[in-house]
Design an enzyme around this catalytic site. Structure first.
Site, PDB file in Angstrom:
ATOM      1  N   LYS A 112      37.383  33.246  -2.014  1.00  0.00           N
ATOM      2  CA  LYS A 112      37.187  31.893  -2.549  1.00  0.00           C
ATOM      3  C   LYS A 112      38.506  31.142  -2.662  1.00  0.00           C
ATOM      4  O   LYS A 112      38.570  29.952  -2.388  1.00  0.00           O
ATOM      5  CB  LYS A 112      36.516  31.955  -3.926  1.00  0.00           C
ATOM      6  CG  LYS A 112      35.037  32.271  -3.845  1.00  0.00           C
ATOM      7  CD  LYS A 112      34.380  32.084  -5.191  1.00  0.00           C
ATOM      8  CE  LYS A 112      32.922  32.500  -5.117  1.00  0.00           C
ATOM      9  NZ  LYS A 112      32.287  32.545  -6.420  1.00  0.00           N
ATOM     10  N   LYS A 197      27.182  36.275   3.787  1.00  0.00           N
ATOM     11  CA  LYS A 197      26.137  36.410   2.770  1.00  0.00           C
ATOM     12  C   LYS A 197      25.393  35.093   2.557  1.00  0.00           C
ATOM     13  O   LYS A 197      25.986  34.022   2.622  1.00  0.00           O
ATOM     14  CB  LYS A 197      26.849  36.815   1.468  1.00  0.00           C
ATOM     15  CG  LYS A 197      25.982  37.048   0.299  1.00  0.00           C
ATOM     16  CD  LYS A 197      26.813  37.237  -0.970  1.00  0.00           C
ATOM     17  CE  LYS A 197      27.223  35.918  -1.593  1.00  0.00           C
ATOM     18  NZ  LYS A 197      27.723  36.031  -2.975  1.00  0.00           N
ATOM     19  N   LYS A 200      24.454  30.789  -2.733  1.00  0.00           N
ATOM     20  CA  LYS A 200      23.897  29.533  -3.221  1.00  0.00           C
ATOM     21  C   LYS A 200      24.895  28.391  -3.234  1.00  0.00           C
ATOM     22  O   LYS A 200      24.517  27.243  -3.269  1.00  0.00           O
ATOM     23  CB  LYS A 200      23.262  29.726  -4.596  1.00  0.00           C
ATOM     24  CG  LYS A 200      24.178  30.227  -5.703  1.00  0.00           C
ATOM     25  CD  LYS A 200      23.435  30.262  -7.025  1.00  0.00           C
ATOM     26  CE  LYS A 200      23.437  31.622  -7.694  1.00  0.00           C
ATOM     27  NZ  LYS A 200      24.744  32.196  -8.000  1.00  0.00           N
TER      28      LYS A 200
HETATM   29  P1  TYM Z   1      25.447  35.517  -8.477  1.00  0.00           P
HETATM   30  O1  TYM Z   1      24.965  34.401  -9.343  1.00  0.00           O
HETATM   31  O2  TYM Z   1      26.292  35.158  -7.300  1.00  0.00           O
HETATM   32  O3  TYM Z   1      24.218  36.350  -7.969  1.00  0.00           O
HETATM   33  C1  TYM Z   1      23.215  36.846  -8.843  1.00  0.00           C
HETATM   34  C2  TYM Z   1      22.706  38.180  -8.300  1.00  0.00           C
HETATM   35  O4  TYM Z   1      22.185  38.009  -6.978  1.00  0.00           O
HETATM   36  C3  TYM Z   1      22.824  38.920  -6.080  1.00  0.00           C
HETATM   37  N1  TYM Z   1      22.978  38.245  -4.775  1.00  0.00           N
HETATM   38  C4  TYM Z   1      22.562  38.759  -3.616  1.00  0.00           C
HETATM   39  N2  TYM Z   1      21.955  39.925  -3.320  1.00  0.00           N
HETATM   40  C5  TYM Z   1      21.650  40.151  -2.013  1.00  0.00           C
HETATM   41  N3  TYM Z   1      21.936  39.270  -1.022  1.00  0.00           N
HETATM   42  C6  TYM Z   1      22.544  38.094  -1.274  1.00  0.00           C
HETATM   43  N4  TYM Z   1      22.794  37.222  -0.300  1.00  0.00           N
HETATM   44  C7  TYM Z   1      22.892  37.800  -2.626  1.00  0.00           C
HETATM   45  N5  TYM Z   1      23.492  36.737  -3.241  1.00  0.00           N
HETATM   46  C8  TYM Z   1      23.546  37.049  -4.551  1.00  0.00           C
HETATM   47  C9  TYM Z   1      24.182  39.199  -6.708  1.00  0.00           C
HETATM   48  O5  TYM Z   1      24.716  40.423  -6.245  1.00  0.00           O
HETATM   49  C10 TYM Z   1      23.828  39.221  -8.178  1.00  0.00           C
HETATM   50  O6  TYM Z   1      23.334  40.495  -8.554  1.00  0.00           O
HETATM   51  N6  TYM Z   1      29.321  37.415 -11.003  1.00  0.00           N
HETATM   52  C11 TYM Z   1      27.873  37.418 -10.889  1.00  0.00           C
HETATM   53  C12 TYM Z   1      27.160  36.996 -12.147  1.00  0.00           C
HETATM   54  C13 TYM Z   1      27.537  37.780 -13.349  1.00  0.00           C
HETATM   55  C14 TYM Z   1      27.091  39.073 -13.673  1.00  0.00           C
HETATM   56  C15 TYM Z   1      27.702  39.380 -14.927  1.00  0.00           C
HETATM   57  C16 TYM Z   1      26.250  39.987 -13.032  1.00  0.00           C
HETATM   58  C17 TYM Z   1      28.363  37.369 -14.350  1.00  0.00           C
HETATM   59  N7  TYM Z   1      28.461  38.312 -15.308  1.00  0.00           N
HETATM   60  C18 TYM Z   1      27.484  40.606 -15.543  1.00  0.00           C
HETATM   61  C19 TYM Z   1      26.033  41.229 -13.667  1.00  0.00           C
HETATM   62  C20 TYM Z   1      26.655  41.520 -14.906  1.00  0.00           C
HETATM   63  C21 TYM Z   1      27.476  36.450  -9.793  1.00  0.00           C
HETATM   64  O7  TYM Z   1      28.212  35.567  -9.451  1.00  0.00           O
HETATM   65  O8  TYM Z   1      26.198  36.609  -9.360  1.00  0.00           O
END
Ligand code: TYM
Length: 332
Positions: A112, A197, A200
């Site tokens: 990023k 990937k 969003k």
């Molecule tokens: P985030 O918001 O990017 O994504 C949320 C969850 O969706 C999964 N994910 C995917 N899985 C498969 N294929 C994809 N293309 C894909 N895009 C997203 C992510 O792996 C995630 O499980 N940093 C985290 C949010 C967070 C978090 C936490 C998660 C903040 N604190 C504590 C667990 C525990 C994030 O940006 O997820």
């Protein structure tokens, strides 16, 4: 009882990747087998350029979608991160436990930050310290398991390291968590660029299926997915990522394996058509329920208020104990 924590960041509309990689498992498995907390991590959405009104709207939409997907407030806790001060309180202690080098090694930060710098933009300091806040999210609840997609496992590993280090230095304060990833669709790829990937916050949206896309939009996106030049359908993620991605998505939607599915298709057209229909059917109930919940915003407010109350009550004693253990004078 096993404690589970996971989160989703309101930086854009939720995607099929979020659903297949994380949310579906939270709904179908995790909330039934453990004491589970699911959080809309809005503080994390401030680590990149953001519009305040949009973050607010997306946070509410994400919470509504989690309920529409089937999270049941009678079984699990759904809340918004900024409603519980303990996340930010503990994040600072995590910054005092982690090293600068550890943060700079995080792949997401490197990617990023490089993208921002290419655009001539600057990188917020919070983007670098993001994993400290994420560790705080997890450790504040003494979570045993963190169900996430592939892209988040490095951050969960770091949370593990920080828990171990803190416990060794200051006495036992935190459960050491572990990441749990889905067997299929742990990384759903962009339909237009199957080497990256499905994310969003990407600017180009033609390769991204959003949970609230109309059925015809979903069909169009899947039918236009980039496939590979090889002939015949085979599951070879390294050499034929486009077809492998479709097979992964279809497998995740139908509960079969991508290898088996590959054998039952001999044309890309038929594979795309069935994948599109499978996605439409998986998302249909979610869209319908989302519509109903939007008509009753009081229900979502109530869930979030009660969720935050429970989360606060759980996190407070852990974070107070960590403050005391690290050497801060307790407030009387
Ligand atoms: P985030 O918001 O990017 O994504 C949320 C969850 O969706 C999964 N994910 C995917 N899985 C498969 N294929 C994809 N293309 C894909 N895009 C997203 C992510 O792996 C995630 O499980 N940093 C985290 C949010 C967070 C978090 C936490 C998660 C903040 N604190 C504590 C667990 C525990 C994030 O940006 O997820």
């Amino acid at each position: 009882m096993t404690r589970i924590f996971s989160g989703i960041k309101p930086t854009g509309h939720l995607t099929l990747g979020n659903y297949l990689g994380a949310v579906r498992r939270w709904v179908e498995v995790d909330q039934h087998r453990a004491d589970a907390l699911f959080c809309v991590v809005d503080l994390h959405a401030l680590t990149v350029d953001h519009d305040p009104g949009r973050v607010r709207r997306l946070s509410r939409q994400a919470a509504t979608l989690l309920l529409a997907a089937g999270l049941d407030p009678a079984r699990c806790t759904v809340f918004v991160q900024s409603h519980v001060d303990e996340h930010a309180r503990l994040s600072y202690l995590m910054e005092c436990t982690a090293t600068d080098g550890e943060m700079r090694r995080m792949i997401q930060y490197k990617e990023k930050a490089a993208r921002e710098q290419q655009r001539g933009g600057s990188v917020r300091l919070s983007l670098l310290t993001y994993p400290a806040l994420m560790a705080a999210d997890i450790l504040a609840y003494q979570a045993d398991e963190v169900p996430v997609g592939d892209d988040q496992t490095q951050h969960v590993e770091l949370a593990r390291d920080l828990a171990v280090r803190f416990n060794q230095r200051y006495g036992h304060a935190f459960t050491v968590p572990r990441a749990v990833r889905p067997q299929v669709a742990a990384r759903v790829m962009d339909l237009q660029d199957p080497t990256s990937k499905m994310g969003k916050s990407h600017a180009a949206t033609a390769g991204i299926v959003y949970l609230l896309d109309e059925p015809d939009v979903i069909r169009r996106k899947v039918m236009r997915a980039v496939t590979d030049s090889g002939s015949g359908v085979a599951y070879e993620p390294d050499t034929r990522p486009g077809v492998a991605n479709l097979l992964d998505i279809l497998a995740a939607c139908t509960g079969s394996s991508p290898e088996e599915l590959a054998e039952s298709y001999d044309s890309y057209g038929a594979l795309k058509k069935d994948t599109a229909e499978a996605v439409v059917e998986v998302l249909r109930p979610l869209r319908e329920r989302h519509g109903e919940l939007c008509a009753d915003p009081g229900q979502v407010d109530r869930v979030l208020r009660e969720g935050a109350e429970r989360a606060r009550a759980l996190a407070r004693p852990t974070v107070d104990a960590a403050y005391s253990a690290i050497g801060l004078l307790p407030a009387l």
